[in-house]
Motif scaffolding. Sequence first.
Motif, PDB file in Angstrom:
ATOM      1  N   HIS A  27       7.625  13.466  -7.290  1.00  0.00           N
ATOM      2  CA  HIS A  27       8.890  12.747  -7.133  1.00  0.00           C
ATOM      3  C   HIS A  27       8.732  11.599  -6.132  1.00  0.00           C
ATOM      4  O   HIS A  27       9.275  10.504  -6.330  1.00  0.00           O
ATOM      5  CB  HIS A  27      10.005  13.704  -6.700  1.00  0.00           C
ATOM      6  N   ALA A  28       7.972  11.827  -5.073  1.00  0.00           N
ATOM      7  CA  ALA A  28       7.736  10.773  -4.074  1.00  0.00           C
ATOM      8  C   ALA A  28       7.037   9.573  -4.704  1.00  0.00           C
ATOM      9  O   ALA A  28       7.332   8.418  -4.353  1.00  0.00           O
ATOM     10  CB  ALA A  28       6.916  11.327  -2.922  1.00  0.00           C
ATOM     11  N   ILE A  29       6.131   9.826  -5.629  1.00  0.00           N
ATOM     12  CA  ILE A  29       5.443   8.726  -6.307  1.00  0.00           C
ATOM     13  C   ILE A  29       6.432   7.938  -7.153  1.00  0.00           C
ATOM     14  O   ILE A  29       6.411   6.701  -7.167  1.00  0.00           O
ATOM     15  CB  ILE A  29       4.263   9.266  -7.149  1.00  0.00           C
ATOM     16  N   ARG A  30       7.321   8.619  -7.844  1.00  0.00           N
ATOM     17  CA  ARG A  30       8.360   7.927  -8.624  1.00  0.00           C
ATOM     18  C   ARG A  30       9.219   7.038  -7.718  1.00  0.00           C
ATOM     19  O   ARG A  30       9.522   5.893  -8.055  1.00  0.00           O
ATOM     20  CB  ARG A  30       9.270   8.933  -9.332  1.00  0.00           C
ATOM     21  N   LEU A  31       9.633   7.615  -6.594  1.00  0.00           N
ATOM     22  CA  LEU A  31      10.474   6.850  -5.661  1.00  0.00           C
ATOM     23  C   LEU A  31       9.731   5.632  -5.109  1.00  0.00           C
ATOM     24  O   LEU A  31      10.306   4.541  -4.988  1.00  0.00           O
ATOM     25  CB  LEU A  31      10.927   7.747  -4.508  1.00  0.00           C
ATOM     26  N   ALA A  32       8.457   5.814  -4.795  1.00  0.00           N
ATOM     27  CA  ALA A  32       7.663   4.698  -4.272  1.00  0.00           C
ATOM     28  C   ALA A  32       7.513   3.603  -5.318  1.00  0.00           C
ATOM     29  O   ALA A  32       7.617   2.413  -5.008  1.00  0.00           O
ATOM     30  CB  ALA A  32       6.303   5.193  -3.811  1.00  0.00           C
ATOM     31  N   TYR A  33       7.283   4.002  -6.568  1.00  0.00           N
ATOM     32  CA  TYR A  33       7.153   2.998  -7.622  1.00  0.00           C
ATOM     33  C   TYR A  33       8.455   2.220  -7.796  1.00  0.00           C
ATOM     34  O   TYR A  33       8.443   1.003  -7.981  1.00  0.00           O
ATOM     35  CB  TYR A  33       6.723   3.648  -8.937  1.00  0.00           C
ATOM     36  N   GLU A  34       9.585   2.914  -7.734  1.00  0.00           N
ATOM     37  CA  GLU A  34      10.876   2.219  -7.817  1.00  0.00           C
ATOM     38  C   GLU A  34      11.016   1.197  -6.696  1.00  0.00           C
ATOM     39  O   GLU A  34      11.626   0.143  -6.866  1.00  0.00           O
ATOM     40  CB  GLU A  34      12.022   3.227  -7.760  1.00  0.00           C
ATOM     41  N   GLN A  35      10.436   1.505  -5.539  1.00  0.00           N
ATOM     42  CA  GLN A  35      10.530   0.606  -4.389  1.00  0.00           C
ATOM     43  C   GLN A  35       9.581  -0.582  -4.490  1.00  0.00           C
ATOM     44  O   GLN A  35       9.976  -1.706  -4.216  1.00  0.00           O
ATOM     45  CB  GLN A  35      10.230   1.388  -3.108  1.00  0.00           C
TER      46      GLN A  35
ATOM     47  N   PRO B 211       5.074  -2.963  -9.761  1.00  0.00           N
ATOM     48  CA  PRO B 211       3.665  -3.083 -10.130  1.00  0.00           C
ATOM     49  C   PRO B 211       2.855  -3.865  -9.095  1.00  0.00           C
ATOM     50  O   PRO B 211       3.405  -4.598  -8.278  1.00  0.00           O
ATOM     51  CB  PRO B 211       3.717  -3.824 -11.467  1.00  0.00           C
ATOM     52  N   GLY B 212       1.529  -3.682  -9.164  1.00  0.00           N
ATOM     53  CA  GLY B 212       0.612  -4.478  -8.356  1.00  0.00           C
ATOM     54  C   GLY B 212       0.239  -3.906  -7.010  1.00  0.00           C
ATOM     55  O   GLY B 212      -0.503  -4.537  -6.255  1.00  0.00           O
ATOM     56  N   ALA B 213       0.687  -2.715  -6.679  1.00  0.00           N
ATOM     57  CA  ALA B 213       0.379  -2.117  -5.375  1.00  0.00           C
ATOM     58  C   ALA B 213      -0.998  -1.462  -5.379  1.00  0.00           C
ATOM     59  O   ALA B 213      -1.603  -1.240  -6.430  1.00  0.00           O
ATOM     60  CB  ALA B 213       1.446  -1.073  -5.013  1.00  0.00           C
TER      61      ALA B 213
ATOM     62  N   VAL C 141       0.865  -1.176   0.000  1.00  0.00           N
ATOM     63  CA  VAL C 141       0.000   0.000   0.000  1.00  0.00           C
ATOM     64  C   VAL C 141       0.901   1.225   0.000  1.00  0.00           C
ATOM     65  O   VAL C 141       1.724   1.397   0.900  1.00  0.00           O
ATOM     66  CB  VAL C 141      -0.937   0.019   1.229  1.00  0.00           C
ATOM     67  N   VAL C 142       0.741   2.072  -1.024  1.00  0.00           N
ATOM     68  CA  VAL C 142       1.535   3.280  -1.155  1.00  0.00           C
ATOM     69  C   VAL C 142       0.625   4.476  -0.914  1.00  0.00           C
ATOM     70  O   VAL C 142      -0.492   4.519  -1.432  1.00  0.00           O
ATOM     71  CB  VAL C 142       2.165   3.394  -2.558  1.00  0.00           C
ATOM     72  N   VAL C 143       1.092   5.444  -0.137  1.00  0.00           N
ATOM     73  CA  VAL C 143       0.327   6.662   0.148  1.00  0.00           C
ATOM     74  C   VAL C 143       1.120   7.876  -0.298  1.00  0.00           C
ATOM     75  O   VAL C 143       2.353   7.840  -0.354  1.00  0.00           O
ATOM     76  CB  VAL C 143      -0.024   6.768   1.648  1.00  0.00           C
ATOM     77  N   ASP C 144       0.393   8.946  -0.616  1.00  0.00           N
ATOM     78  CA  ASP C 144       1.097  10.148  -1.084  1.00  0.00           C
ATOM     79  C   ASP C 144       1.643  10.988   0.059  1.00  0.00           C
ATOM     80  O   ASP C 144       2.646  11.679  -0.113  1.00  0.00           O
ATOM     81  CB  ASP C 144       0.215  10.979  -2.018  1.00  0.00           C
ATOM     82  N   VAL C 145       1.001  10.960   1.212  1.00  0.00           N
ATOM     83  CA  VAL C 145       1.468  11.731   2.369  1.00  0.00           C
ATOM     84  C   VAL C 145       1.329  10.892   3.637  1.00  0.00           C
ATOM     85  O   VAL C 145       0.513   9.974   3.707  1.00  0.00           O
ATOM     86  CB  VAL C 145       0.689  13.063   2.536  1.00  0.00           C
TER      87      VAL C 145
END
Length: 195
Positions: free
Chosen positions: A103-111, A114-116, A69-73
């Motif tokens: 930029h945070a979204i890019r970093l999260a995607y790198e981490q 797919p599939g989150a 689960v990725v969040v923006d803030v």
Amino acid sequence: MNRVVHPIEVESYRRMRARLDTSHFPPLTRAVVERVVHSAADLDYARDLVLDEADLEKAHAALHAGAPVVVDVEMVGAGITRRETVCRLRDAESGPGLTRSAHAIRLAYEQVGPGALWVIGNAPTALEELLTLDADPALVIGLPVGFVGAVESKAALRESGLPAVSNVSEKGGSAVAAAALNALLYHPTSAEEKL
């Protein structure tokens, strides 16, 4: 593990349902609509939200199978219970043509790859950036708030064809975005229903 529901929440849901008939919604749609309405004490969300039961079923399965689960803030992450979240805002930097949120979204995607499940409740630019990536999300809860870019970013999300929960108006925010994800977390799986 069953969640213990406080009597105040039980009474709050009873009062909400006395004013808002959600019985016509399919199960997961109803769960998301009710939790969002409850979190904001705003009955208009029942008409403002855009979501699809089939998308929610797949997202529910992915979430309970351990999808990230990725969040923006961090405020969105703080509102999500029973689950760790990924937020890379502290590591992000702004630059020409790129907000810190994007930029945070890019970093999260790198981490996470797919599939989150992506939960965006604050920054329209975070949602816009996610739509440029090949994230193949299990679900995007796109509920950024504001008068600049929020409506447009949510419209772009709906037009993308990605599995999503969004809304039509400027409304949104961390609390409602977290509530939408929590609805899926709290809704029992088939195995839990059999217990």
